[in-house]
Design a protein around this motif. Structure first.
Motif, PDB file in Angstrom:
ATOM      1  N   VAL A   1      -7.598 -28.055 -35.067  1.00 53.41           N
ATOM      2  CA  VAL A   1      -8.376 -28.415 -36.264  1.00 53.41           C
ATOM      3  C   VAL A   1      -7.013 -27.442 -36.870  1.00 53.41           C
ATOM      4  CG1 VAL A   1      -9.510 -27.670 -37.923  1.00 53.41           C
ATOM      5  CG2 VAL A   1     -10.558 -27.666 -36.192  1.00 53.41           C
ATOM      6  N   VAL A   2      -6.336 -26.873 -36.749  1.00 53.84           N
ATOM      7  CA  VAL A   2      -5.059 -25.952 -37.345  1.00 53.84           C
ATOM      8  C   VAL A   2      -3.893 -27.075 -36.595  1.00 53.84           C
ATOM      9  CG1 VAL A   2      -3.181 -23.805 -36.948  1.00 53.84           C
ATOM     10  CG2 VAL A   2      -5.834 -23.918 -36.740  1.00 53.84           C
ATOM     11  N   ALA A   3      -4.504 -27.308 -35.487  1.00 52.35           N
ATOM     12  CA  ALA A   3      -2.983 -28.643 -35.370  1.00 52.35           C
ATOM     13  C   ALA A   3      -2.793 -29.859 -35.775  1.00 52.35           C
ATOM     14  CB  ALA A   3      -2.916 -28.355 -33.635  1.00 52.35           C
ATOM     15  N   ALA A   4      -4.427 -30.197 -36.258  1.00 53.69           N
ATOM     16  CA  ALA A   4      -4.235 -31.556 -36.701  1.00 53.69           C
ATOM     17  C   ALA A   4      -3.908 -31.557 -38.641  1.00 53.69           C
ATOM     18  CB  ALA A   4      -5.468 -31.962 -37.001  1.00 53.69           C
ATOM     19  N   ALA A   5      -3.836 -30.175 -38.875  1.00 50.83           N
ATOM     20  CA  ALA A   5      -3.932 -29.783 -40.297  1.00 50.83           C
ATOM     21  C   ALA A   5      -1.952 -30.141 -39.509  1.00 50.83           C
ATOM     22  CB  ALA A   5      -4.179 -28.922 -40.734  1.00 50.83           C
ATOM     23  N   HIS A   6      -1.190 -29.381 -39.533  1.00 51.69           N
ATOM     24  CA  HIS A   6       0.237 -29.012 -39.228  1.00 51.69           C
ATOM     25  C   HIS A   6       0.870 -30.669 -38.476  1.00 51.69           C
ATOM     26  CE1 HIS A   6       1.426 -25.188 -38.579  1.00 51.69           C
ATOM     27  NE2 HIS A   6       0.821 -25.207 -38.167  1.00 51.69           N
TER      28      HIS A   6
ATOM     29  N   ARG B   1      -1.221 -23.493 -44.497  1.00 47.61           N
ATOM     30  CA  ARG B   1      -1.499 -21.858 -44.745  1.00 47.61           C
ATOM     31  C   ARG B   1      -3.394 -22.543 -45.726  1.00 47.61           C
ATOM     32  NH1 ARG B   1      -1.443 -22.100 -40.894  1.00 47.61           N
ATOM     33  NH2 ARG B   1       1.132 -20.990 -40.045  1.00 47.61           N
ATOM     34  N   ALA B   2      -3.155 -23.134 -46.646  1.00 43.73           N
ATOM     35  CA  ALA B   2      -4.273 -23.385 -47.501  1.00 43.73           C
ATOM     36  C   ALA B   2      -5.415 -24.094 -47.147  1.00 43.73           C
ATOM     37  CB  ALA B   2      -3.621 -24.184 -48.615  1.00 43.73           C
TER      38      ALA B   2
ATOM     39  N   ARG C   1      -5.777 -15.511 -36.800  1.00 42.01           N
ATOM     40  CA  ARG C   1      -4.929 -14.769 -35.217  1.00 42.01           C
ATOM     41  C   ARG C   1      -6.168 -14.849 -34.453  1.00 42.01           C
ATOM     42  NH1 ARG C   1      -2.283 -10.432 -35.564  1.00 42.01           N
ATOM     43  NH2 ARG C   1      -1.613 -10.049 -37.211  1.00 42.01           N
ATOM     44  N   SER C   2      -7.682 -15.086 -34.579  1.00 39.12           N
ATOM     45  CA  SER C   2      -8.058 -14.071 -33.151  1.00 39.12           C
ATOM     46  C   SER C   2      -7.891 -15.674 -32.039  1.00 39.12           C
ATOM     47  CB  SER C   2      -9.854 -13.998 -33.580  1.00 39.12           C
ATOM     48  OG  SER C   2     -10.374 -14.849 -34.112  1.00 39.12           O
ATOM     49  N   THR C   3      -8.057 -16.822 -33.167  1.00 37.17           N
ATOM     50  CA  THR C   3      -7.702 -18.629 -32.367  1.00 37.17           C
ATOM     51  C   THR C   3      -6.522 -17.802 -31.479  1.00 37.17           C
ATOM     52  OG1 THR C   3      -8.780 -19.237 -34.178  1.00 37.17           O
ATOM     53  CG2 THR C   3      -7.905 -20.993 -32.543  1.00 37.17           C
ATOM     54  N   VAL C   4      -5.213 -18.021 -32.012  1.00 38.79           N
ATOM     55  CA  VAL C   4      -4.295 -17.874 -30.964  1.00 38.79           C
ATOM     56  C   VAL C   4      -4.222 -17.442 -30.930  1.00 38.79           C
ATOM     57  CG1 VAL C   4      -2.511 -18.493 -33.107  1.00 38.79           C
ATOM     58  CG2 VAL C   4      -2.555 -16.351 -33.136  1.00 38.79           C
ATOM     59  N   GLU C   5      -4.677 -15.581 -30.464  1.00 37.57           N
ATOM     60  CA  GLU C   5      -4.617 -14.222 -29.612  1.00 37.57           C
ATOM     61  C   GLU C   5      -5.493 -14.662 -27.994  1.00 37.57           C
ATOM     62  OE1 GLU C   5      -4.684 -10.790 -31.819  1.00 37.57           O
ATOM     63  OE2 GLU C   5      -2.403 -10.813 -32.676  1.00 37.57           O
ATOM     64  N   ASP C   6      -6.646 -16.098 -28.376  1.00 35.56           N
ATOM     65  CA  ASP C   6      -7.582 -15.855 -28.169  1.00 35.56           C
ATOM     66  C   ASP C   6      -7.256 -16.757 -26.192  1.00 35.56           C
ATOM     67  OD1 ASP C   6     -10.678 -16.549 -26.015  1.00 35.56           O
ATOM     68  OD2 ASP C   6     -11.183 -17.048 -28.133  1.00 35.56           O
ATOM     69  N   GLU C   7      -7.872 -15.989 -24.753  1.00 32.98           N
ATOM     70  CA  GLU C   7      -6.827 -16.130 -23.842  1.00 32.98           C
ATOM     71  C   GLU C   7      -7.728 -17.610 -23.554  1.00 32.98           C
ATOM     72  OE1 GLU C   7      -6.859 -13.540 -21.210  1.00 32.98           O
ATOM     73  OE2 GLU C   7      -5.754 -11.737 -22.246  1.00 32.98           O
ATOM     74  N   LYS C   8      -9.208 -17.757 -24.350  1.00 32.54           N
ATOM     75  CA  LYS C   8      -9.750 -19.133 -23.331  1.00 32.54           C
ATOM     76  C   LYS C   8      -9.432 -20.353 -25.086  1.00 32.54           C
ATOM     77  CE  LYS C   8     -13.342 -17.041 -21.702  1.00 32.54           C
ATOM     78  NZ  LYS C   8     -14.931 -16.236 -21.857  1.00 32.54           N
TER      79      LYS C   8
ATOM     80  N   ILE D   1     -11.237 -20.618 -41.120  1.00 35.71           N
ATOM     81  CA  ILE D   1     -10.687 -20.466 -39.948  1.00 35.71           C
ATOM     82  C   ILE D   1      -9.929 -18.803 -39.725  1.00 35.71           C
ATOM     83  CG2 ILE D   1      -9.142 -21.060 -37.312  1.00 35.71           C
ATOM     84  CD1 ILE D   1      -9.245 -23.929 -38.574  1.00 35.71           C
ATOM     85  N   ASP D   2     -10.123 -18.411 -38.405  1.00 35.25           N
ATOM     86  CA  ASP D   2      -9.573 -17.282 -38.182  1.00 35.25           C
ATOM     87  C   ASP D   2      -8.344 -17.235 -37.291  1.00 35.25           C
ATOM     88  OD1 ASP D   2      -8.755 -14.805 -37.709  1.00 35.25           O
ATOM     89  OD2 ASP D   2     -10.693 -14.144 -37.056  1.00 35.25           O
TER      90      ASP D   2
END
Length: 148
Positions: A131-136, A106-107, A117-124, A114-115
């Motif tokens: 980037v979030v996946a790499a951070a995880h 989260r930090a 919410r809009s990233t995970v809810e986007d249909e495309k 990175i937004d």
């Protein structure tokens, strides 16, 4: 040809099966805790978004689960002592690792602005989901090694 087994082989086998089962239960509990920690701290209901087949949610949840698995595996691997002590240290170190992992991701998301919410809810597909996946994954490895 007869196979000569030690007299205590049956007890050793039963103890091993029990230990495997208990460590698997601890691992499963930690994986559930990890999933719910990711779900709770990520905007949107991830399980619903994954069921809908939203690609960014699938990528982020998958990488989050893999990162949690790194932490759980190393927590179990690094446990020492007798069975009870090993199970307790696995559970405690795994749980602390999950908390640290979620906070670190989260930090990093905050730092990159990175937004989510809009990233995970986007249909495309959105490249930011990688980037979030790499951070995880990266932070999961760091936390896992810190446990060892």
């Amino acid at each position: 040809m007869l196979l000569a087994l030690p007299e205590d082989f049956g007890g050793y086998l039963a103890w091993g099966i029990g230990a495997i089962t208990l460590y698997a239960i601890v691992g499963l509990l930690l994986m559930f805790a990890g999933f719910y920690a990711i779900d709770f701290t990520t905007p949107g209901k991830l399980s619903d978004l994954v069921r809908r087949g939203l690609p960014n949610a699938v990528i982020i949840v998958s990488s989050g689960l893999l990162s949690m698995a790194f932490i759980v595996v190393v927590a179990i691997w690094a446990s020492t002592g007798d069975l009870a002590e090993g199970l307790i240290t696995s559970l405690v170190f795994g749980f602390i690792g999950i908390v640290v992992q979620v906070g670190a991701v989260r930090a990093l998301e905050f730092a990159t602005r990175i937004d989510v919410r809009s990233t995970v809810e986007d249909e495309k597909f959105q490249p930011a989901s990688l980037v979030v996946a790499a951070a995880h994954l990266a932070l999961g490895l760091v936390v896992a090694v810190a446990i060892s």
